[in-house]
Design a protein around this motif. Structure first.
Motif, PDB file in Angstrom:
ATOM      1  N   ALA A 186       0.838  -1.201   0.000  1.00 52.69           N
ATOM      2  CA  ALA A 186       0.000   0.000   0.000  1.00 52.69           C
ATOM      3  C   ALA A 186       0.875   1.253   0.000  1.00 52.69           C
ATOM      4  O   ALA A 186       0.510   2.273  -0.605  1.00 52.69           O
ATOM      5  N   CYS A 187       2.015   1.174   0.669  1.00 54.32           N
ATOM      6  CA  CYS A 187       2.959   2.306   0.684  1.00 54.32           C
ATOM      7  C   CYS A 187       4.027   2.138  -0.398  1.00 54.32           C
ATOM      8  O   CYS A 187       4.363   3.082  -1.095  1.00 54.32           O
ATOM      9  N   HIS A 188       4.561   0.904  -0.502  1.00 52.32           N
ATOM     10  CA  HIS A 188       5.626   0.621  -1.483  1.00 52.32           C
ATOM     11  C   HIS A 188       4.982   0.018  -2.731  1.00 52.32           C
ATOM     12  O   HIS A 188       5.259  -1.137  -3.085  1.00 52.32           O
ATOM     13  N   PHE A 189       4.117   0.760  -3.396  1.00 57.10           N
ATOM     14  CA  PHE A 189       3.399   0.219  -4.545  1.00 57.10           C
ATOM     15  C   PHE A 189       4.386  -0.200  -5.629  1.00 57.10           C
ATOM     16  O   PHE A 189       5.266   0.562  -6.015  1.00 57.10           O
ATOM     17  N   LYS A 190       4.221  -1.464  -6.090  1.00 57.41           N
ATOM     18  CA  LYS A 190       5.132  -2.032  -7.097  1.00 57.41           C
ATOM     19  C   LYS A 190       6.583  -1.957  -6.623  1.00 57.41           C
ATOM     20  O   LYS A 190       7.499  -1.780  -7.420  1.00 57.41           O
ATOM     21  N   ASP A 191       6.782  -2.054  -5.301  1.00 61.53           N
ATOM     22  CA  ASP A 191       8.113  -2.015  -4.682  1.00 61.53           C
ATOM     23  C   ASP A 191       8.825  -0.683  -4.904  1.00 61.53           C
ATOM     24  O   ASP A 191      10.055  -0.593  -4.781  1.00 61.53           O
ATOM     25  N   GLY A 192       8.023   0.326  -5.240  1.00 64.11           N
ATOM     26  CA  GLY A 192       8.603   1.631  -5.543  1.00 64.11           C
ATOM     27  C   GLY A 192       8.380   2.643  -4.435  1.00 64.11           C
ATOM     28  O   GLY A 192       8.291   2.302  -3.253  1.00 64.11           O
ATOM     29  N   ARG A 193       8.253   3.894  -4.834  1.00 63.83           N
ATOM     30  CA  ARG A 193       8.281   5.042  -3.939  1.00 63.83           C
ATOM     31  C   ARG A 193       6.870   5.552  -3.657  1.00 63.83           C
ATOM     32  O   ARG A 193       6.047   5.683  -4.566  1.00 63.83           O
ATOM     33  N   GLY A 194       6.589   5.847  -2.390  1.00 66.44           N
ATOM     34  CA  GLY A 194       5.322   6.468  -2.035  1.00 66.44           C
ATOM     35  C   GLY A 194       5.352   7.960  -2.316  1.00 66.44           C
ATOM     36  O   GLY A 194       6.384   8.513  -2.702  1.00 66.44           O
ATOM     37  N   ARG A 195       4.207   8.577  -2.129  1.00 67.98           N
ATOM     38  CA  ARG A 195       4.158  10.041  -2.289  1.00 67.98           C
ATOM     39  C   ARG A 195       3.291  10.629  -1.183  1.00 67.98           C
ATOM     40  O   ARG A 195       2.460   9.946  -0.585  1.00 67.98           O
ATOM     41  N   PRO A 196       3.443  11.924  -0.936  1.00 63.61           N
ATOM     42  CA  PRO A 196       2.627  12.565   0.100  1.00 63.61           C
ATOM     43  C   PRO A 196       1.251  12.904  -0.448  1.00 63.61           C
ATOM     44  O   PRO A 196       1.046  12.902  -1.668  1.00 63.61           O
ATOM     45  N   PRO A 197       0.294  13.202   0.427  1.00 65.45           N
ATOM     46  CA  PRO A 197      -0.983  13.751  -0.054  1.00 65.45           C
ATOM     47  C   PRO A 197      -0.723  15.060  -0.796  1.00 65.45           C
ATOM     48  O   PRO A 197       0.169  15.828  -0.437  1.00 65.45           O
ATOM     49  N   LEU A 198      -1.511  15.295  -1.826  1.00 64.94           N
ATOM     50  CA  LEU A 198      -1.297  16.499  -2.627  1.00 64.94           C
ATOM     51  C   LEU A 198      -2.172  17.661  -2.173  1.00 64.94           C
ATOM     52  O   LEU A 198      -1.969  18.783  -2.620  1.00 64.94           O
ATOM     53  N   ASP A 199      -3.154  17.386  -1.309  1.00 60.62           N
ATOM     54  CA  ASP A 199      -3.969  18.482  -0.760  1.00 60.62           C
ATOM     55  C   ASP A 199      -4.421  18.090   0.636  1.00 60.62           C
ATOM     56  O   ASP A 199      -4.244  16.952   1.078  1.00 60.62           O
ATOM     57  N   GLU A 200      -5.040  19.038   1.330  1.00 66.92           N
ATOM     58  CA  GLU A 200      -5.398  18.828   2.727  1.00 66.92           C
ATOM     59  C   GLU A 200      -6.396  17.704   2.941  1.00 66.92           C
ATOM     60  O   GLU A 200      -6.462  17.098   3.994  1.00 66.92           O
ATOM     61  N   GLY A 201      -7.216  17.409   1.926  1.00 63.94           N
ATOM     62  CA  GLY A 201      -8.260  16.416   2.102  1.00 63.94           C
ATOM     63  C   GLY A 201      -7.841  14.996   1.779  1.00 63.94           C
ATOM     64  O   GLY A 201      -8.596  14.050   2.036  1.00 63.94           O
ATOM     65  N   GLU A 202      -6.651  14.792   1.230  1.00 62.40           N
ATOM     66  CA  GLU A 202      -6.242  13.461   0.810  1.00 62.40           C
ATOM     67  C   GLU A 202      -5.682  12.671   1.992  1.00 62.40           C
ATOM     68  O   GLU A 202      -4.930  13.200   2.811  1.00 62.40           O
ATOM     69  N   ALA A 203      -6.027  11.376   2.068  1.00 64.81           N
ATOM     70  CA  ALA A 203      -5.536  10.525   3.152  1.00 64.81           C
ATOM     71  C   ALA A 203      -4.036  10.292   3.015  1.00 64.81           C
ATOM     72  O   ALA A 203      -3.477  10.329   1.918  1.00 64.81           O
ATOM     73  N   PHE A 204      -3.388  10.032   4.160  1.00 65.71           N
ATOM     74  CA  PHE A 204      -1.974   9.692   4.167  1.00 65.71           C
ATOM     75  C   PHE A 204      -1.853   8.194   3.872  1.00 65.71           C
ATOM     76  O   PHE A 204      -2.275   7.369   4.676  1.00 65.71           O
ATOM     77  N   VAL A 205      -1.267   7.851   2.749  1.00 66.31           N
ATOM     78  CA  VAL A 205      -1.108   6.433   2.379  1.00 66.31           C
ATOM     79  C   VAL A 205       0.353   6.103   2.131  1.00 66.31           C
ATOM     80  O   VAL A 205       0.924   5.217   2.752  1.00 66.31           O
ATOM     81  N   GLY A 206       0.994   6.813   1.221  1.00 68.14           N
ATOM     82  CA  GLY A 206       2.395   6.545   0.910  1.00 68.14           C
ATOM     83  C   GLY A 206       3.352   7.282   1.807  1.00 68.14           C
ATOM     84  O   GLY A 206       4.571   7.253   1.591  1.00 68.14           O
ATOM     85  N   LEU A 207       2.831   7.947   2.812  1.00 68.71           N
ATOM     86  CA  LEU A 207       3.660   8.728   3.742  1.00 68.71           C
ATOM     87  C   LEU A 207       3.144   8.507   5.148  1.00 68.71           C
ATOM     88  O   LEU A 207       1.932   8.588   5.390  1.00 68.71           O
ATOM     89  N   ILE A 208       4.035   8.189   6.071  1.00 64.38           N
ATOM     90  CA  ILE A 208       3.634   8.065   7.479  1.00 64.38           C
ATOM     91  C   ILE A 208       4.119   9.304   8.227  1.00 64.38           C
ATOM     92  O   ILE A 208       5.074   9.973   7.816  1.00 64.38           O
ATOM     93  N   LEU A 209       3.414   9.600   9.329  1.00 63.47           N
ATOM     94  CA  LEU A 209       3.786  10.764  10.116  1.00 63.47           C
ATOM     95  C   LEU A 209       4.378  10.287  11.437  1.00 63.47           C
ATOM     96  O   LEU A 209       3.645   9.887  12.354  1.00 63.47           O
ATOM     97  N   GLY A 210       5.706  10.281  11.512  1.00 64.72           N
ATOM     98  CA  GLY A 210       6.357   9.978  12.771  1.00 64.72           C
ATOM     99  C   GLY A 210       6.138  11.114  13.752  1.00 64.72           C
ATOM    100  O   GLY A 210       6.021  12.282  13.360  1.00 64.72           O
ATOM    101  N   ILE A 211       6.052  10.777  15.034  1.00 67.50           N
ATOM    102  CA  ILE A 211       5.825  11.804  16.051  1.00 67.50           C
ATOM    103  C   ILE A 211       6.739  11.521  17.236  1.00 67.50           C
ATOM    104  O   ILE A 211       7.249  10.414  17.397  1.00 67.50           O
ATOM    105  N   GLY A 212       6.918  12.500  18.090  1.00 71.01           N
ATOM    106  CA  GLY A 212       7.726  12.320  19.289  1.00 71.01           C
ATOM    107  C   GLY A 212       7.793  13.615  20.066  1.00 71.01           C
ATOM    108  O   GLY A 212       7.250  14.650  19.650  1.00 71.01           O
TER     109      GLY A 212
END
Length: 469
Positions: free
Chosen positions: A101-127
């Protein structure tokens, strides 16, 4: 000699001299670069499946490991308890339902392109930051852990909703050509388990490509030691360093090789972390979910086993990640590509993106003793404040906040055909390779400024070289 003959001779001499100058400007093609993964290189299948092939020299005994691992890498996990016992245990909190779901076709994910898009290819680390012997470091948030999970099983609240918006930054090359960059700004809303710390650090990370990971694992530690120069003793302005991190299986410190911050020492630990944090699957390395004490519903949810993925299947997914091949470079000897490669060298881009290495003895012998061209040194480098993670006002970032591992460049020119986008850098902020160069700072500022000072045609040649990798 009359005037006509003299003029003709002068013209011929000038053309010959120009020809000589042109030859001197060229760089010879290295035939080995056609196969950036050595004998493992995929020469059979390109296009959208360019990263999906096993090492071309894979041993017969290893083929079942690869193809079973491939299945569990690509198919979705389901809620426990389920009749699909080999694939249940999803969540309860999670960022994705499968590795692919993140590494589609073993490749590179991408960030959401607008505020309404879900986070799929990008995770949000926190601390949150913590002082340790006078030094600032980042530790897991006591309520939400070390990664925000925006998805959950139906009976359990998801942690929160992340958002991103972009701010345009205008710029101009010395020759007057304008450019525009996008600066991402993240926030989270609807926190389900209480207000997060006001000092919460947000650390967006795009899923990187996975092809070639096994070859990076096989680069000898001695090679990395020879490349690092933490005190910049050679005075070239580049001071890469090895990040030593705990190998939790071996219980010893090892060089970090994976992750945007070189925070993982092995493919095994990288895969185990992704199973636990991204999909919520306990595994032989991390045998519990990452639910915190503030999330009792998460802790009480049915599990899909103890652990939820057993050693037999887990080891096959690890093997799959070892044996994925990088694709061949059919245009490695194109004249324009070679001219761009020369500029790459003149700008000292290779000071961090080291072109070539020899692998040593590898866990999978197919990967042993190969000459490879990943264009990375696997070291941490200061990339400047503009690429630092987002810290709250008044919070002192740790020294390593600006440091990033040099990402491998092999296969980078195939990103669009495999994944349908051209988003680069750790958070996908760069919409092209050109923008990625313009975001470089810190130790790479000199190379970036020299790139900006090139003519438009020279910049195009350098980008053509990168696109050929």
């Amino acid at each position: 000699m009359n005037y006509g003959w003299a003029l003709a001779f002068a013209c011929i001499a000038a053309v010959w001299m120009l020809g000589c100058a042109s030859d001197e400007d060229e760089i010879a093609a290295d035939p080995a670069e056609r196969l950036p993964g050595g004998s493992t290189t995929n020469t059979l299948l390109f296009g959208v499946n360019a990263f999906t092939r096993p090492a071309e020299n894979i041993l017969t005994d290893h083929e079942p490991l690869f193809f079973t691992g491939n299945s569990f890498f690509n198919q979705s996990w389901v809620e426990a308890a389920s009749s699909t016992t080999a694939r249940d245990g999803l969540g309860p909190l999670f960022s994705a339902r499968s590795c692919s779901a993140c590494h589609f076709k073993d490749g590179r994910g991408r960030p959401p392109l607008d505020e309404g898009e879900a986070f799929v290819g990008l995770i949000l680390g926190i601390g949150v930051t913590q002082l340790d012997h006078g030094l600032s470091r980042i530790v897991a948030d006591p309520i939400y852990g070390n990664q925000l999970q925006e998805f959950a099983l139906p009976s359990i609240p998801a942690e929160a909703t992340p958002h991103v918006r972009y701010e345009a930054i205008q710029g101009q090359y010395p020759d007057g050509e304008p450019f525009e960059l996008e600066h991402p700004m993240y926030e989270i809303t609807d926190p389900a388990y209480g207000d997060p710390s006001a000092e919460l650090v947000l650390m967006p990370r795009v899923a990187p490509p996975v092809a070639g990971m096994g070859l990076l694992d096989a680069i000898p530690e001695e090679r990395l030691r020879a490349l690092e120069d933490p005190e910049d003793k050679d005075g070239d302005g580049i001071s890469g360093r090895i990040r030593m991190v705990e190998d939790v299986t071996l219980q010893q410190l090892k060089p970090g090789r994976y992750g945007w911050k070189a925070e993982k020492p092995s493919i095994r630990q990288q895969v185990a972390t992704a199973f636990r944090n991204d999909i919520g699957i306990s595994n032989p390395v991390f045998d519990t979910d990452d639910c915190t004490a503030s999330q009792p519903q998460c802790r009480q949810a049915p599990a899909g086993g103890e652990p939820e993925i057993g050693s037999d299947i887990f080891d096959k997914v690890v093997a799959y990640n070892h044996l994925l091949a990088v694709p061949a470079r059919p245009f490695f000897d194109d004249k324009g590509v070679l001219q761009g490669k020369k500029l790459f060298e003149e700008l000292n881009c290779g000071g961090c993106h080291v072109p070539s290495h020899e692998t040593g003895d590898a866990e999978f012998e197919e990967l042993s003793h190969q000459r490879i061209f990943p264009y990375t040194d696997l070291l941490l480098h200061d990339m400047g404040i503009a690429l630092s993670d987002a810290f709250a006002a008044g919070v002192l970032p740790p020294a390593e906040a600006q440091e990033w591992r040099t990402p491998p460049l092999w296969g980078i020119g195939r990103t669009h055909e495999v994944n349908g986008h051209t988003r680069f850098m750790h958070d996908g902020r760069a919409r092209s390779l050109e923008e990625a160069i313009l975001w470089h700072g810190g130790e790479a500022k000199s190379a970036r400024d020299m790139f900006k000072a090139l003519s438009r045609e020279e910049r195009a040649l350098l980008l053509k070289f990168l696109d050929s990798l």
